[in-house]
Design a protein around this motif. Structure first.
Motif, short mmCIF file in Angstrom:
data_model
loop_
_atom_site.label_atom_id
_atom_site.label_comp_id
_atom_site.label_asym_id
_atom_site.label_seq_id
_atom_site.Cartn_x
_atom_site.Cartn_y
_atom_site.Cartn_z
N ILE A 77 0.83 -1.21 0.00
CA ILE A 77 0.00 0.00 0.00
C ILE A 77 0.87 1.26 0.00
N GLU A 78 1.92 1.26 0.80
CA GLU A 78 2.81 2.42 0.85
C GLU A 78 3.55 2.61 -0.47
N SER A 79 3.82 1.50 -1.16
CA SER A 79 4.46 1.58 -2.47
C SER A 79 3.52 2.27 -3.46
N ILE A 80 2.23 1.93 -3.40
CA ILE A 80 1.23 2.55 -4.28
C ILE A 80 1.10 4.04 -3.98
N ARG A 81 1.30 4.38 -2.72
CA ARG A 81 1.26 5.81 -2.33
C ARG A 81 2.56 6.53 -2.65
N GLY A 82 3.55 5.79 -3.15
CA GLY A 82 4.82 6.40 -3.52
C GLY A 82 5.79 6.56 -2.38
N LYS A 83 5.53 5.87 -1.26
CA LYS A 83 6.39 6.04 -0.08
C LYS A 83 7.36 4.88 0.14
N GLU A 84 7.09 3.75 -0.48
CA GLU A 84 7.96 2.57 -0.34
C GLU A 84 8.28 2.04 -1.73
N SER A 85 8.98 0.92 -1.78
CA SER A 85 9.39 0.37 -3.08
C SER A 85 9.15 -1.12 -3.20
N SER A 86 7.94 -1.55 -2.86
CA SER A 86 7.63 -2.98 -2.96
C SER A 86 6.75 -3.21 -4.18
N PRO A 87 7.26 -3.88 -5.22
CA PRO A 87 6.46 -4.02 -6.44
C PRO A 87 5.26 -4.94 -6.26
N LEU A 88 4.14 -4.57 -6.86
CA LEU A 88 2.94 -5.40 -6.83
C LEU A 88 2.96 -6.40 -7.99
N LEU A 89 3.25 -5.91 -9.19
CA LEU A 89 3.30 -6.75 -10.39
C LEU A 89 2.04 -7.58 -10.61
N PHE A 90 0.95 -6.89 -10.87
CA PHE A 90 -0.31 -7.43 -11.38
C PHE A 90 -1.25 -8.05 -10.35
N GLY A 91 -0.78 -8.87 -9.42
CA GLY A 91 -1.70 -9.43 -8.44
C GLY A 91 -0.97 -10.18 -7.33
N LYS A 92 -1.41 -9.95 -6.07
CA LYS A 92 -0.80 -10.67 -4.95
C LYS A 92 -1.87 -11.06 -3.95
N LEU A 93 -1.77 -12.30 -3.49
CA LEU A 93 -2.67 -12.81 -2.46
C LEU A 93 -1.92 -12.91 -1.14
N PHE A 94 -2.58 -12.45 -0.08
CA PHE A 94 -2.05 -12.59 1.28
C PHE A 94 -3.06 -13.36 2.12
N ILE A 95 -2.58 -14.28 2.95
CA ILE A 95 -3.42 -14.96 3.93
C ILE A 95 -2.83 -14.67 5.30
N GLN A 96 -3.62 -14.00 6.13
CA GLN A 96 -3.16 -13.52 7.44
C GLN A 96 -1.85 -12.74 7.30
N GLY A 97 -1.77 -11.96 6.24
CA GLY A 97 -0.60 -11.10 6.03
C GLY A 97 0.60 -11.79 5.43
N ASN A 98 0.50 -13.10 5.19
CA ASN A 98 1.62 -13.82 4.57
C ASN A 98 1.40 -13.90 3.06
N GLU A 99 2.41 -13.46 2.30
CA GLU A 99 2.27 -13.44 0.85
C GLU A 99 2.30 -14.86 0.29
N ILE A 100 1.34 -15.15 -0.58
CA ILE A 100 1.26 -16.45 -1.24
C ILE A 100 2.04 -16.38 -2.54
N LYS A 101 2.91 -17.34 -2.76
CA LYS A 101 3.78 -17.31 -3.94
C LYS A 101 2.99 -17.51 -5.23
N GLY A 102 3.55 -16.91 -6.28
CA GLY A 102 3.02 -17.16 -7.62
C GLY A 102 2.03 -16.13 -8.11
N PHE A 103 2.03 -15.96 -9.43
CA PHE A 103 1.00 -15.18 -10.10
C PHE A 103 0.64 -15.94 -11.37
N PRO A 104 -0.53 -16.57 -11.41
CA PRO A 104 -1.55 -16.59 -10.34
C PRO A 104 -1.09 -17.36 -9.12
N PRO A 105 -1.70 -17.08 -7.94
CA PRO A 105 -1.28 -17.75 -6.70
C PRO A 105 -1.31 -19.27 -6.84
#
Length: 296
Positions: free
Chosen positions: A62-90
């Motif tokens: 979210i902060e990256s989208i606001r221009g404050k951080e540098s974490s790429p989204l790259l089309f789609g990301k799934l999180f479960i309890q805040g843990n990023e699920i590997k792969g696109f698609p997941p």
């Protein structure tokens, strides 16, 4: 949601697969609604209000989208309890492993994912039959089918137009809106009348909203958000020609720089060496990737 696991999917409106993933994930988590609460966010449309309680990994996006951080989204990301699920698609396995941590028995057949890696056979092509066109409304679907029908991970026989039309239309709607506002530069290369590759670029402020990190908060630059060439057509200079056409148009529009989030060469997608040969320089490293930049 007391007692429920929280799953959140963040996606962008410039990739048909991001919409297809949303449908598949929505369908999946409906089957587990007793244990899982699912939320989805189109990052271009969301304001990300503080009413939500974000996990640290989600906050980073979210902060990256606001221009404050540098974490790429790259089309789609799934999180479960805040843990990023590997792969696109997941990936099924990553979802399964994560849910098992919470004692949820996950049946992989509940998650419909028809993709499988397919090596496309390289054929001999006549270099004189390649030609490039600039984006206009009637060509936009052609850029979509390079990512759907001709996706290297989708068996071409499994591509059913009726199944993908709505996702391709969602992307083309977004592209049409930005074409009208002059906030999109794009080109498609054809072999005879068949699309074989495309390139898209948006101004830096829009690119940040789409989840792409940029080297600075500059507003007079543009970013290449996608460059894709059909696997069986590699080796014919398509990517270089698309970049060259884009650069000429971007210069005409008086942008001062072009940026791209590049990958190590072994990934073969937006490879660093491709841009290095065209005068792009490393501007910022990000988690094994780097932003490359060319001043105009």
């Amino acid at each position: 949601m007391v007692g429920k696991i929280l799953a959140r999917y963040f996606y962008v409106p410039i990739c048909p697969e991001s919409f297809a993933s949303l449908d598949r994930l929505s369908s999946l988590f409906r089957k587990y609604k007793e244990h899982i609460h699912f939320e989805s966010f189109n990052v271009f449309e969301c304001k990300f209000e503080s009413v939500y309680s974000w996990f640290p990994n989600e906050d980073e996006i979210i902060e990256s989208i606001r221009g404050k951080e540098s974490s790429p989204l790259l089309f789609g990301k799934l999180f479960i309890q805040g843990n990023e699920i590997k792969g696109f698609p997941p990936s099924k396995k990553s979802i399964s492993d994560e849910l098992e941590e919470y004692g949820i028995s996950f049946k992989e057949e509940d998650y419909k994912l028809d993709y499988k890696s397919t090596m496309k056979k390289k054929l001999k092509y006549d270099i004189n039959k390649f030609h490039i066109k600039q984006y206009h409304e009637k060509l936009l679907r052609d850029s979509c089918i390079i990512c759907t029908k001709y996706n290297p991970y989708l068996d071409e026989e499994a591509y059913i137009p009726e199944n993908w039309n709505k996702y391709e239309e969602l992307k083309t709607t977004f592209l049409k809106e930005n074409l009208k506002k002059d906030s999109l530069v794009g080109y498609i290369e054809y072999y005879n009348d068949e699309p074989v590759g495309f390139i898209e670029a948006f101004p830096l402020d829009i690119s940040r909203m789409l989840g792409f990190p940029t080297s600075s908060k500059s507003t007079n630059g543009i970013m290449i958000t996608c460059l894709s060439v059909r696997q069986e057509m590699s080796g014919y200079g398509i990517a270089s020609r698309l970049i060259e056409h884009l650069e000429k148009e971007v210069e005409k529009r008086k942008y001062k720089s072009i940026e791209v989030l590049s990958f190590p060469d072994e990934h073969n997608w937006q490879p660093e060496s491709l841009y290095g040969k065209r005068g792009y320089k490393r501007a910022k490293g990000i988690k094994g990737l780097c932003i490359m930049k060319k001043e105009l």
